[in-house]
Design a protein around this motif. Structure first.
Motif, PDB file in Angstrom:
ATOM      1  N   PRO A 141     -33.425  15.074   9.521  1.00  0.00           N
ATOM      2  CA  PRO A 141     -33.236  16.210  10.433  1.00  0.00           C
ATOM      3  C   PRO A 141     -32.211  17.202   9.906  1.00  0.00           C
ATOM      4  N   LEU A 142     -32.482  18.478  10.130  1.00  0.00           N
ATOM      5  CA  LEU A 142     -31.545  19.531   9.773  1.00  0.00           C
ATOM      6  C   LEU A 142     -30.482  19.659  10.865  1.00  0.00           C
ATOM      7  N   PRO A 143     -29.354  20.290  10.559  1.00  0.00           N
ATOM      8  CA  PRO A 143     -28.270  20.368  11.545  1.00  0.00           C
ATOM      9  C   PRO A 143     -28.681  20.985  12.870  1.00  0.00           C
ATOM     10  N   HIS A 144     -29.623  21.951  12.848  1.00  0.00           N
ATOM     11  CA  HIS A 144     -30.023  22.607  14.094  1.00  0.00           C
ATOM     12  C   HIS A 144     -31.088  21.827  14.859  1.00  0.00           C
ATOM     13  N   GLU A 145     -31.631  20.775  14.268  1.00  0.00           N
ATOM     14  CA  GLU A 145     -32.655  19.971  14.957  1.00  0.00           C
ATOM     15  C   GLU A 145     -31.966  18.886  15.788  1.00  0.00           C
ATOM     16  N   THR A 146     -31.315  19.313  16.840  1.00  0.00           N
ATOM     17  CA  THR A 146     -30.500  18.401  17.645  1.00  0.00           C
ATOM     18  C   THR A 146     -31.321  17.307  18.302  1.00  0.00           C
ATOM     19  N   GLU A 147     -32.521  17.659  18.747  1.00  0.00           N
ATOM     20  CA  GLU A 147     -33.359  16.652  19.407  1.00  0.00           C
ATOM     21  C   GLU A 147     -33.746  15.535  18.442  1.00  0.00           C
ATOM     22  N   LYS A 148     -34.123  15.916  17.230  1.00  0.00           N
ATOM     23  CA  LYS A 148     -34.508  14.924  16.227  1.00  0.00           C
ATOM     24  C   LYS A 148     -33.306  14.094  15.789  1.00  0.00           C
ATOM     25  N   LEU A 149     -32.145  14.732  15.682  1.00  0.00           N
ATOM     26  CA  LEU A 149     -30.934  13.991  15.341  1.00  0.00           C
ATOM     27  C   LEU A 149     -30.580  12.979  16.431  1.00  0.00           C
ATOM     28  N   ALA A 150     -30.732  13.397  17.691  1.00  0.00           N
ATOM     29  CA  ALA A 150     -30.429  12.482  18.803  1.00  0.00           C
ATOM     30  C   ALA A 150     -31.403  11.315  18.831  1.00  0.00           C
ATOM     31  N   ARG A 151     -32.661  11.584  18.519  1.00  0.00           N
ATOM     32  CA  ARG A 151     -33.648  10.510  18.494  1.00  0.00           C
ATOM     33  C   ARG A 151     -33.351   9.523  17.371  1.00  0.00           C
ATOM     34  N   ALA A 152     -32.976  10.045  16.199  1.00  0.00           N
ATOM     35  CA  ALA A 152     -32.630   9.166  15.087  1.00  0.00           C
ATOM     36  C   ALA A 152     -31.418   8.303  15.436  1.00  0.00           C
ATOM     37  N   ALA A 153     -30.415   8.910  16.096  1.00  0.00           N
ATOM     38  CA  ALA A 153     -29.232   8.144  16.498  1.00  0.00           C
ATOM     39  C   ALA A 153     -29.591   7.070  17.511  1.00  0.00           C
ATOM     40  N   ALA A 154     -30.487   7.399  18.442  1.00  0.00           N
ATOM     41  CA  ALA A 154     -30.909   6.414  19.439  1.00  0.00           C
ATOM     42  C   ALA A 154     -31.652   5.250  18.782  1.00  0.00           C
ATOM     43  N   LEU A 155     -32.475   5.557  17.785  1.00  0.00           N
ATOM     44  CA  LEU A 155     -33.199   4.494  17.083  1.00  0.00           C
ATOM     45  C   LEU A 155     -32.238   3.622  16.276  1.00  0.00           C
ATOM     46  N   ARG A 156     -31.195   4.227  15.708  1.00  0.00           N
ATOM     47  CA  ARG A 156     -30.210   3.421  14.992  1.00  0.00           C
ATOM     48  C   ARG A 156     -29.495   2.462  15.951  1.00  0.00           C
ATOM     49  N   ASN A 157     -29.185   2.958  17.142  1.00  0.00           N
ATOM     50  CA  ASN A 157     -28.552   2.086  18.138  1.00  0.00           C
ATOM     51  C   ASN A 157     -29.492   0.955  18.552  1.00  0.00           C
ATOM     52  N   ARG A 158     -30.765   1.282  18.672  1.00  0.00           N
ATOM     53  CA  ARG A 158     -31.753   0.258  19.028  1.00  0.00           C
ATOM     54  C   ARG A 158     -31.868  -0.790  17.935  1.00  0.00           C
ATOM     55  N   VAL A 159     -31.932  -0.344  16.672  1.00  0.00           N
ATOM     56  CA  VAL A 159     -32.025  -1.280  15.548  1.00  0.00           C
ATOM     57  C   VAL A 159     -30.802  -2.187  15.514  1.00  0.00           C
ATOM     58  N   TRP A 160     -29.621  -1.628  15.724  1.00  0.00           N
ATOM     59  CA  TRP A 160     -28.403  -2.433  15.661  1.00  0.00           C
ATOM     60  C   TRP A 160     -28.334  -3.417  16.838  1.00  0.00           C
ATOM     61  N   ALA A 161     -28.791  -2.993  18.007  1.00  0.00           N
ATOM     62  CA  ALA A 161     -28.766  -3.889  19.164  1.00  0.00           C
ATOM     63  C   ALA A 161     -29.677  -5.097  18.936  1.00  0.00           C
ATOM     64  N   ILE A 162     -30.864  -4.851  18.387  1.00  0.00           N
ATOM     65  CA  ILE A 162     -31.787  -5.957  18.103  1.00  0.00           C
ATOM     66  C   ILE A 162     -31.202  -6.853  17.016  1.00  0.00           C
ATOM     67  N   THR A 163     -30.567  -6.242  16.007  1.00  0.00           N
ATOM     68  CA  THR A 163     -29.969  -7.027  14.924  1.00  0.00           C
ATOM     69  C   THR A 163     -28.856  -7.923  15.454  1.00  0.00           C
ATOM     70  N   ALA A 164     -28.032  -7.379  16.349  1.00  0.00           N
ATOM     71  CA  ALA A 164     -26.938  -8.179  16.910  1.00  0.00           C
ATOM     72  C   ALA A 164     -27.468  -9.397  17.656  1.00  0.00           C
ATOM     73  N   THR A 165     -28.600  -9.223  18.330  1.00  0.00           N
ATOM     74  CA  THR A 165     -29.203 -10.357  19.042  1.00  0.00           C
ATOM     75  C   THR A 165     -29.855 -11.327  18.071  1.00  0.00           C
ATOM     76  N   ALA A 166     -30.536 -10.760  17.047  1.00  0.00           N
ATOM     77  CA  ALA A 166     -31.278 -11.615  16.122  1.00  0.00           C
ATOM     78  C   ALA A 166     -30.351 -12.451  15.249  1.00  0.00           C
ATOM     79  N   GLN A 167     -29.232 -11.897  14.811  1.00  0.00           N
ATOM     80  CA  GLN A 167     -28.363 -12.626  13.888  1.00  0.00           C
ATOM     81  C   GLN A 167     -27.734 -13.856  14.548  1.00  0.00           C
ATOM     82  N   ALA A 168     -27.645 -13.839  15.874  1.00  0.00           N
ATOM     83  CA  ALA A 168     -27.078 -14.998  16.575  1.00  0.00           C
ATOM     84  C   ALA A 168     -27.985 -16.213  16.500  1.00  0.00           C
ATOM     85  N   THR A 169     -29.259 -15.988  16.195  1.00  0.00           N
ATOM     86  CA  THR A 169     -30.209 -17.104  16.108  1.00  0.00           C
ATOM     87  C   THR A 169     -30.332 -17.655  14.694  1.00  0.00           C
TER      88      THR A 169
END
Length: 258
Positions: free
Chosen positions: A121-149
């Motif tokens: 995403p380019l700096p002015h593509e705020t919506e796409k940047l926010a979506r990418a950040a949300a997906l990173r948070n989702r990936v990390w949340a799943i990883t935190a749960t998965a690594q405990a197993t």
């Protein structure tokens, strides 16, 4: 004030850059002709030639340094595309070693993330940047749960791979946003105009304006500056970063992410 003037350069479409600069350079040279005819000093043409040579040397250095800066930023963007594709692919494979439901969920999240990262995403593509950040948070949340197993080594490998994905994503966004400072480009254009003024001043001192030869020089200068801007602009122009590594990754993850 200076920042506003520097921002005007980005408003000019790349194909129009050589024509605009050519006009500016001819105007500057014409002013040099007229200035010498009206206010020509008593120094010899040899003295004026030395001043012009010094100005052209400094202009060449400015062009070289600015081109090097733009090229290094372009190369960094290109390398980060490959690095991010490799990091996502590695994390996706390691997620496949995690038992359901966490493993498939993490693979799906990584596949979704890869699809939005085909072009950073380019700096002015705020919506796409926010979506990418949300997906990173989702990936990390799943990883935190998965690594405990998982046991120690496998958990460490998974977390390390996912962390590399998140870090590279942030680096790539910063690299896309990084540009040659507008003030540098403005100084380059201004100094080029000054050099053209001095060229016109010196040519009139010799009694010949040589407009055709000067026009060729001005055109080459304009094309060089256009090339620098082309390298510096990540989203438009003829020189774009190759995204094939990310595109190939998305195609390979599509069956698992579907």
């Amino acid at each position: 004030m200076i920042s506003d003037l520097a921002g005007l350069i980005d408003l000019v479409p790349l194909p129009a850059i050589p024509a605009v600069l050519l006009a500016l350079f001819f105007i500057a040279a014409e002013l040099g002709f007229r200035y010498h005819r009206r206010f020509g000093g008593e120094g010899g043409a040899e003295d004026e030639s030395q001043v012009l040579s010094t100005a052209l040397l400094v202009l060449a250095l400015l062009l070289g340094f600015t081109f090097s800066m733009a090229l290094s930023r372009y190369d960094e963007r290109r390398q980060l595309v490959v690095q991010e594709a490799n990091d996502i692919g590695t994390a996706w494979l390691r997620a496949g070693l995690v038992a359901a439901p966490h493993g498939p969920a993490l693979q799906n999240a990584l596949a979704d993330y890869a699809r939005i990262r085909v072009t950073s995403p380019l700096p002015h593509e705020t919506e796409k940047l926010a979506r990418a950040a949300a997906l990173r948070n989702r990936v990390w949340a799943i990883t935190a749960t998965a690594q405990a197993t998982l046991d120690g080594p496998r958990a460490t490998n998974l977390v390390s791979a996912v962390n590399a994905v998140l870090d590279t994503g942030t680096q790539r966004e910063k690299a896309v946003a990084a540009r040659v400072p507008g003030e540098v480009m403005l100084l380059l254009v201004i100094f080029a105009c000054v050099a053209c003024f001095l060229l016109g001043y010196m040519l009139d001192a010799h009694g010949h304006q040589h407009r055709f030869a000067s026009g060729i020089l001005f055109l080459l200068m304009g094309l060089t500056i256009m090339l620098i801007l082309d390298l510096d602009r990540p989203a438009d122009g003829a020189i774009l970063v190759d995204q094939s590594a990310m595109e190939a990754l998305v195609a390979s993850l599509a069956p698992a992410g579907g």
